[in-house]
Enzyme design. Structure first.
Site, PDB file in Angstrom:
ATOM      1  N   ASP A 190       0.664  -1.186   0.117  1.00 47.05           N
ATOM      2  CA  ASP A 190      -0.001   0.045   0.181  1.00 47.05           C
ATOM      3  C   ASP A 190       0.767   1.390  -0.055  1.00 47.05           C
ATOM      4  OD1 ASP A 190      -2.586  -1.208   0.254  1.00 47.05           O
ATOM      5  OD2 ASP A 190      -2.249  -1.571   2.337  1.00 47.05           O
ATOM      6  N   ASP A 207      -6.013  -4.718  -5.461  1.00 50.28           N
ATOM      7  CA  ASP A 207      -5.590  -3.168  -4.990  1.00 50.28           C
ATOM      8  C   ASP A 207      -4.375  -2.635  -5.318  1.00 50.28           C
ATOM      9  OD1 ASP A 207      -7.254  -4.843  -3.295  1.00 50.28           O
ATOM     10  OD2 ASP A 207      -7.291  -3.506  -1.786  1.00 50.28           O
TER      11      ASP A 207
END
Ligand code: GLY
Length: 384
Positions: free
Chosen positions: A105, A166
């Site tokens: 992330d 993601d």
């Protein structure tokens, strides 16, 4: 690109965004918000700000507040938004003292903060932070399996072979790093990961898996996992949007048509599943009742659809632009809180289908809603 009535509506929403951010930014100046409690922003930087805390200072959403401030700075020219963005960027430095807690992330965290700062102001300290983050992301690449590993778990669940959709939203950090350093390695890793995702995550109907597990020692598909959606084989809507908009960004950075075509495939699946109401469920394959929804997925989808609309020819444009407008208008009409009783803008965000805190405000919902509106206006600051 917009008709007169849509242009007027966009202008009216920008006015509401400006009014709201004018006071919210000052109230939350020293915070890094994720959600609200009784209408007030929480602060992910308050808990254990310098120690290991994956849910605190190293939380994956901690770049979005800074991103909102950069978007507002670009829109208004007001320096105070830059100052607030820089407060949260500096706080994220504590994460570089950690290893665990920093996952795939890092793009979400440092693109809308440090890369944004560097692009706007040329700040060399920000460039350094972003290159450190890019190198962390590149270091997660599994050479044999050609994928970027998602998380670091080993003892409580072995995720050495796990990749997630993601991550398509994090690899723009690698494209940026290659351009910035003239070193092709970052981009090579980004493209190899994107190619693996294209081959293994995208299903025949254009929907995408959330998690795919590969053999971390020999490569090759092992199985897909349900992740944050309803269950195995379901269709988590925010995951669809990470794929849709994520492939679009790989197209934007590389110019490679296969990424545009993949974004379009996912978009066609998404558009075909938008309910008449324009309200996006948490999962397109969840039971009809309870009618759980996720406003964040609507906002991210709208951003990706507008990007596709801008990339395709005039004849195809409306096919993507109209659904984007439908989603955004619905959010504005019935899922946005423009009052002073909440620090957040969007209501009805949901982190995951089985997370009991459904239908709350989540910072990335607000971020992508703002990004989509500024995209419609044109001349926007592109943070990815
Ligand atoms: N894991 C990223 C998300 O919740 O969308």
């Amino acid at each position: 690109m917009l008709e007169q009535q849509d242009r007027l509506w966009v202008e009216s929403v920008i006015q509401k965004l400006s009014n709201k951010m004018n006071w919210v930014s000052e109230k939350s100046r020293e915070k890094i918000p994720y959600t609200t409690k009784d209408g007030t922003h929480d602060d992910r930087s308050a808990d254990n700000p310098s120690g290991y805390d994956a849910d605190g200072i190293c939380w994956w959403t901690n770049g979005f507040w800074g991103g909102m401030m950069w978007l507002m700075h670009h829109e208004t020219g007001e320096e105070r938004y830059r100052e607030i963005a820089e407060i949260s960027e500096a706080k994220l430095d504590a994460c570089f003292e950690q290893f665990h807690g920093l996952h795939h992330d890092v793009g979400f965290m440092w693109l809308p903060t440090s890369v944004a700062n560097y692009r706007v102001t040329g700040n060399r300290e920000s460039r350094k932070r972003a290159l450190h983050a890019a190198s962390l992301l590149a270091g997660r690449f599994n050479v044999v399996g050609s994928f970027i590993r998602a998380w670091d778990d080993l003892e409580e669940g072995d995720t050495r072979g796990w990749a997630i959709i993601d991550c398509m939203f994090n690899i723009p950090l690698l494209y940026w790093a290659s351009k910035e350093t003239n070193d092709p390695r970052y981009r090579q890793i980004a493209e190899r990961h994107a190619d693996t995702v294209m081959e293994t995550f995208v299903r025949p109907d254009g929907s995408v898996h959330h998690i795919v597990e590969f053999d971390p020692f020999h490569g090759g598909f092992v199985r897909a996992h349900g992740g944050q959606g309803y269950g195995d084989g379901s269709s988590w809507t925010r995951g669809q949007t990470w794929g849709l908009y994520g492939f679009m960004m790989s197209y934007r950075h590389t110019g490679n048509e296969k990424y545009l075509q993949t974004a379009q495939r996912i978009a066609h699946y998404f558009i075909a599943n938008i309910p008449e109401s324009g309200i996006i469920p948490i999962d397109f394959r969840q039971p009809k009742e309870p009618a759980y929804e996720d406003s964040t997925a609507a906002a991210i989808a709208a951003c990706g659809l507008i990007e596709i609309a801008n990339a395709v020819g005039e004849l195809e444009r409306d096919m993507y632009l109209r659904p984007a407008l439908k989603l955004l208008r619905r959010l504005d009409e019935s899922r946005a809180d423009w009052s002073e009783s909440s620090d957040a803008i969007l209501t009805h965000g949901s982190a995951a289908y089985h997370n009991p805190n459904r239908h709350t405000s989540i910072i990335y919902g607000d971020y992508y809603f703002m990004e989509a509106i500024f995209k419609l206006k044109g001349g926007d600051l592109y943070l990815w």
